[in-house]
Design a protein around this motif. Structure first.
Motif, short mmCIF file in Angstrom:
data_model
loop_
_atom_site.label_atom_id
_atom_site.label_comp_id
_atom_site.label_asym_id
_atom_site.label_seq_id
_atom_site.Cartn_x
_atom_site.Cartn_y
_atom_site.Cartn_z
N LYS A 261 0.81 -1.22 0.00
CA LYS A 261 0.00 0.00 0.00
C LYS A 261 0.84 1.27 0.00
O LYS A 261 0.49 2.26 -0.63
CB LYS A 261 -0.95 0.01 1.20
N GLU A 262 1.95 1.27 0.70
CA GLU A 262 2.79 2.47 0.81
C GLU A 262 4.10 2.34 0.04
O GLU A 262 5.03 3.10 0.26
CB GLU A 262 3.09 2.76 2.29
N PRO B 241 5.79 2.75 -3.50
CA PRO B 241 5.56 3.26 -4.86
C PRO B 241 5.95 2.26 -5.95
O PRO B 241 5.33 2.24 -7.01
CB PRO B 241 6.43 4.52 -4.92
N HIS C 205 3.06 -0.17 -6.61
CA HIS C 205 2.01 0.47 -7.40
C HIS C 205 2.47 0.66 -8.85
O HIS C 205 1.68 0.47 -9.79
CB HIS C 205 1.63 1.82 -6.78
N THR D 92 -5.04 4.60 -11.61
CA THR D 92 -5.09 4.63 -10.14
C THR D 92 -3.76 4.22 -9.55
O THR D 92 -3.25 4.86 -8.61
CB THR D 92 -6.20 3.69 -9.63
N ALA D 93 -3.16 3.16 -10.10
CA ALA D 93 -1.89 2.67 -9.57
C ALA D 93 -0.77 3.70 -9.78
O ALA D 93 0.00 3.99 -8.86
CB ALA D 93 -1.52 1.34 -10.24
N GLU E 96 -1.06 6.96 -10.31
CA GLU E 96 -1.30 8.17 -9.52
C GLU E 96 -0.89 7.95 -8.06
O GLU E 96 -0.34 8.86 -7.42
CB GLU E 96 -2.78 8.55 -9.60
N THR E 97 -1.13 6.75 -7.54
CA THR E 97 -0.70 6.45 -6.17
C THR E 97 0.82 6.41 -6.09
O THR E 97 1.43 6.94 -5.15
CB THR E 97 -1.28 5.11 -5.70
N ARG F 207 2.03 9.89 -6.03
CA ARG F 207 1.81 10.54 -4.73
C ARG F 207 2.87 10.10 -3.72
O ARG F 207 3.37 10.92 -2.94
CB ARG F 207 0.40 10.20 -4.20
N LEU F 208 3.21 8.81 -3.76
CA LEU F 208 4.18 8.28 -2.80
C LEU F 208 5.61 8.68 -3.15
O LEU F 208 6.46 8.82 -2.26
CB LEU F 208 4.06 6.76 -2.73
#
Length: 316
Positions: free
Chosen positions: A66-67, A69, A72, A90-91, A93-94, A97-98
């Motif tokens: 989950k955290e 990068p 993802h 979605t993957a 973009e996450t 973000r990370l």
């Protein structure tokens, strides 16, 4: 033992021995594979283009990833090549973000935006017996190429060739080791290479709604007689080899900048499949920007510098 295994997996990865990685990890009982091993396995499956299997593996450690990068990014890559673009978006973009600013992540986000943005335009094209490019061919033929092409002295001298025969087309394809798209071949039979009046293609900037225009100098024709033709003095193979461009297909267009080209990209298909169209920028570390899913769409996307788009008959 574990450290030796991980070192071996990395060594195989560097040597592109991806199947060795898959076999080694799968020899370990499933309940004994941890997060690190699953990521090695998923990455190797991605590199073997076994994307469905890769997604299955990555999802088994979704909670732990989950955290992360990289997790993802890797599952996003698998979703992208499975054409599950919303899951891929979605993957990525996450991942962004990370770990903000990663160039590869931004590049995939740009490709996804371009691919999903093409869908409405394709749906709006009226159905007809001929394909859009075939309709464009008819208008070009009827108007003696005065609408789509700019047949100035330079174009006629360095770009435009006689209509290619089937034997010439086959010969060029053999030399390039790629089958040329039917829409491109059909168009070249009407007007073989040249300088279009509409020489700009809009490109969405990654992660934004803004667009920029990429300019082309001309479209390479089928043959070798002219300097600017696929097998000419400054043709596809010459440009790729002299410029160190990636071996992903065939150079379709030159650009005013010596560091930029437009290519037919066969990575998502075999050498006889339908190539996508991409922009490659040598000065930006050979960055590849997706432009269109095929030659037909690329031609229809060309606009004037003021972003005016020609209608199907070639008029503004």
């Amino acid at each position: 033992m574990r450290e030796e295994l991980l070192e071996q997996l990395e060594e195989w990865h560097e040597e592109d021995e991806f199947l060795e990685i898959v076999n080694a990890v799968q020899d370990i009982p499933a309940d004994s594979r941890d997060y690190v091993l699953i990521n090695h396995l998923g990455r190797a499956l991605n590199n073997l283009e076994r994307y469905e299997e890769a997604v299955e593996q990555f999802l088994t450690v979704a909670e732990e990833g989950k955290e992360d990068p990289l997790w993802h990014y890797r599952i996003g890559l698998a979703y992208y090549y499975l054409e599950q673009y919303e899951d891929a978006r979605t993957a990525f973009e996450t991942a962004d973000r990370l770990e903000p600013g990663d160039e590869d992540t931004q590049e995939f986000l740009g490709w996804i935006q371009s691919k999903t943005a093409e869908k409405p335009a394709v749906e709006e094209v009226p159905s007809a017996p001929e394909s859009p490019v075939e309709q464009l061919h008819l208008s070009i033929s009827d108007t003696e190429s005065t609408d789509f092409w700019d047949d100035n002295n330079e174009a006629l001298e360095k770009w435009v060739l006689p209509s290619p025969t089937d034997e010439q087309i086959e010969s060029v394809e053999e030399r390039l080791v790629f089958k040329l798209p039917r829409a491109y071949v059909d168009m070249m039979k009407v007007h073989n290479g040249g300088i279009p009046r509409y020489r700009y293609i809009p490109v969405s900037e990654a992660g934004t709604a803004e667009q920029r225009l990429i300019e082309i100098s001309g479209i390479l024709g089928i043959g070798q007689e002219k300097k600017h033709s696929l097998c000419g003095e400054e043709g596809s193979r010459f440009i790729i080899e002299q410029g160190g461009y990636p071996e992903i297909g065939v150079v379709l267009c030159k650009c005013p900048s010596d560091s930029e080209i437009i290519m037919l990209d066969y990575r998502a298909s075999d050498n006889a499949g339908e190539p996508e169209v991409v922009h490659v920028d040598k000065e930006d570390n050979y960055k590849i920007t997706w432009l269109a899913p095929d030659f037909d769409t690329f031609v229809r996307s060309l606009v004037a510098e003021d972003n005016h788009r020609p209608n199907i008959d070639g008029s503004i």
